[in-house]
Design an enzyme around this catalytic site. Structure first.
Site, mmCIF file in Angstrom:
data_model
loop_
_atom_site.group_PDB
_atom_site.id
_atom_site.type_symbol
_atom_site.label_atom_id
_atom_site.label_comp_id
_atom_site.label_asym_id
_atom_site.label_seq_id
_atom_site.Cartn_x
_atom_site.Cartn_y
_atom_site.Cartn_z
ATOM 1 N N HIS A 79 0.925 -1.173 0.063
ATOM 2 C CA HIS A 79 -0.006 -0.037 0.021
ATOM 3 C C HIS A 79 0.784 1.300 0.054
ATOM 4 C CE1 HIS A 79 0.451 -0.715 4.403
ATOM 5 N NE2 HIS A 79 0.373 0.555 4.437
ATOM 6 N N GLU A 130 -3.759 4.009 2.017
ATOM 7 C CA GLU A 130 -3.870 4.454 3.639
ATOM 8 C C GLU A 130 -3.958 5.887 3.677
ATOM 9 O OE1 GLU A 130 -0.726 2.847 5.948
ATOM 10 O OE2 GLU A 130 -1.696 3.780 7.961
HETATM 11 C C1 LIG Z 1 0.680 -0.672 11.127
HETATM 12 C C2 LIG Z 1 -0.549 0.023 10.963
HETATM 13 C C3 LIG Z 1 -0.883 0.750 9.468
HETATM 14 C C4 LIG Z 1 0.100 1.899 9.329
HETATM 15 O O1 LIG Z 1 -0.090 2.968 10.051
HETATM 16 O O2 LIG Z 1 0.954 1.904 8.422
HETATM 17 C C5 LIG Z 1 -0.808 -0.309 8.281
HETATM 18 O O3 LIG Z 1 -0.010 0.042 7.566
HETATM 19 S S1 LIG Z 1 -1.506 -1.872 8.655
HETATM 20 C C6 LIG Z 1 -1.160 -2.685 7.234
HETATM 21 C C7 LIG Z 1 -2.012 -3.734 6.993
HETATM 22 N N1 LIG Z 1 -3.353 -3.453 7.135
HETATM 23 C C8 LIG Z 1 -4.377 -3.543 6.194
HETATM 24 O O4 LIG Z 1 -3.837 -3.579 5.000
HETATM 25 C C9 LIG Z 1 -5.764 -3.026 6.323
HETATM 26 C C10 LIG Z 1 -6.604 -2.968 5.084
HETATM 27 N N2 LIG Z 1 -6.429 -4.210 4.179
HETATM 28 C C11 LIG Z 1 -7.781 -4.991 4.060
HETATM 29 O O5 LIG Z 1 -8.754 -4.706 4.608
HETATM 30 C C12 LIG Z 1 -7.391 -6.296 3.234
HETATM 31 O O6 LIG Z 1 -6.162 -6.579 3.167
HETATM 32 C C13 LIG Z 1 -7.955 -5.928 1.756
HETATM 33 C C14 LIG Z 1 -7.300 -4.877 0.951
HETATM 34 C C15 LIG Z 1 -9.559 -5.640 1.867
HETATM 35 C C16 LIG Z 1 -7.762 -7.003 0.844
HETATM 36 O O7 LIG Z 1 -8.275 -8.264 1.578
HETATM 37 P P1 LIG Z 1 -7.616 -9.454 1.270
HETATM 38 O O8 LIG Z 1 -8.480 -10.613 1.935
HETATM 39 O O9 LIG Z 1 -6.264 -9.808 1.057
HETATM 40 O O10 LIG Z 1 -7.966 -9.741 -0.471
HETATM 41 P P2 LIG Z 1 -9.232 -10.005 -1.226
HETATM 42 O O11 LIG Z 1 -9.073 -11.593 -1.815
HETATM 43 O O12 LIG Z 1 -10.555 -9.736 -0.540
HETATM 44 O O13 LIG Z 1 -8.896 -9.018 -2.357
HETATM 45 C C17 LIG Z 1 -9.961 -8.499 -3.275
HETATM 46 C C18 LIG Z 1 -9.153 -7.919 -4.636
HETATM 47 O O14 LIG Z 1 -8.243 -6.795 -4.440
HETATM 48 C C19 LIG Z 1 -6.750 -7.301 -4.519
HETATM 49 N N3 LIG Z 1 -6.094 -6.785 -3.470
HETATM 50 C C20 LIG Z 1 -6.010 -7.233 -2.117
HETATM 51 N N4 LIG Z 1 -4.822 -6.543 -1.447
HETATM 52 C C21 LIG Z 1 -4.426 -5.865 -2.615
HETATM 53 C C22 LIG Z 1 -3.283 -4.901 -2.387
HETATM 54 N N5 LIG Z 1 -2.669 -4.709 -1.068
HETATM 55 N N6 LIG Z 1 -2.913 -4.029 -3.297
HETATM 56 C C23 LIG Z 1 -3.455 -4.230 -4.459
HETATM 57 N N7 LIG Z 1 -4.540 -5.234 -4.742
HETATM 58 C C24 LIG Z 1 -4.933 -5.723 -3.434
HETATM 59 C C25 LIG Z 1 -6.945 -8.876 -4.723
HETATM 60 O O15 LIG Z 1 -5.841 -9.141 -5.566
HETATM 61 C C26 LIG Z 1 -8.143 -9.221 -5.156
HETATM 62 O O16 LIG Z 1 -8.335 -8.745 -6.521
HETATM 63 P P3 LIG Z 1 -9.104 -9.683 -7.579
HETATM 64 O O17 LIG Z 1 -8.291 -11.125 -7.608
HETATM 65 O O18 LIG Z 1 -8.898 -8.966 -8.836
HETATM 66 O O19 LIG Z 1 -10.417 -9.846 -7.190
HETATM 67 CO CO LIG Z 2 0.899 1.514 6.337
#
Ligand SMILES: CC[C@@H](C(=O)O)C(=O)SCCNC(=O)CCNC(=O)[C@H](O)C(C)(C)COP(=O)(O)OP(=O)(O)OC[C@H]1O[C@@H](n2cnc3c(N)ncnc32)[C@H](O)[C@@H]1OP(=O)(O)O
Ligand SMILES: [Co+2]
Length: 134
Positions: A79, A130
């Site tokens: 991100h 973010e």
């Molecule tokens: C330390 C605190 C804080 C800070 O202060 O800096 C942080 O940074 S915490 C960092 C970690 N926290 C988070 O990432 C919270 C938000 N993230 C989420 O809620 C989930 O990760 C998500 C984004 C909803 C993804 O969930 P996930 O279960 O991994 O994936 P899905 O299968 O539901 O994905 C759907 C779709 O989106 C694509 N995807 C997923 N993650 C990413 C990404 N990081 N970058 C780009 N694309 C992403 C994924 O490939 C799916 O695509 P399709 O296959 O085309 O449907």
């Molecule tokens: Co972060």
């Protein structure tokens, strides 16, 4: 509305190895690892002159980076974090514009002790965004 680039986050399968790579191979200033149980990750920050890199390691079951690492076993850019002056105003404006705010919609305290929110990657050209209160 968005301001400075606060950090670029890289999810990694081995946080110790990634920290060593940045400290010893790239010669960067790295922080100690900090567990962020509220976020399911462990963070290491790399201080650069113009921004930061956030290395993310998985912490516990159900980590939000677990599926990302399954899909990207070598790690990858996870991100980008932009600063905003007023995170609630930014959230409300983005919601009206049709962007999906992830989670319950209320900011949580992030790695820098400031409120953060995440925006769905499908609404931002495939990039998880973010927002951090400046
Ligand atoms: C330390 C605190 C804080 C800070 O202060 O800096 C942080 O940074 S915490 C960092 C970690 N926290 C988070 O990432 C919270 C938000 N993230 C989420 O809620 C989930 O990760 C998500 C984004 C909803 C993804 O969930 P996930 O279960 O991994 O994936 P899905 O299968 O539901 O994905 C759907 C779709 O989106 C694509 N995807 C997923 N993650 C990413 C990404 N990081 N970058 C780009 N694309 C992403 C994924 O490939 C799916 O695509 P399709 O296959 O085309 O449907
Ligand atoms: Co972060």
């Amino acid at each position: 509305m968005i301001g400075r680039l606060n950090h670029v986050a890289i999810a990694v399968p081995d946080l110790g190895a990634a920290t060593s790579l940045y400290r010893d191979t790239l010669g960067a200033k790295v922080s100690a690892p900090v567990d962020q149980p509220e976020h399911g990750v462990t963070t290491v920050f790399i201080e650069l002159p113009n921004t930061k890199i956030e290395l993310l390691g998985q912490l516990g079951d159900g980590s939000p980076i677990a599926r990302f690492l399954e899909r990207n076993p070598d790690g990858g850019i996870h991100h980008i974090c932009y600063e905003v002056d007023d995170i609630l105003a930014a959230r409300d404006r983005l919601t009206v514009a049709g962007a999906r705010v992830l989670g319950p919609g209320e900011p949580r305290i992030g790695a820098h002790g400031k409120p953060v929110l995440f925006l769905h990657p499908k609404d931002f050209n495939g990039t998880l965004v973010e927002l951090e209160q400046a």
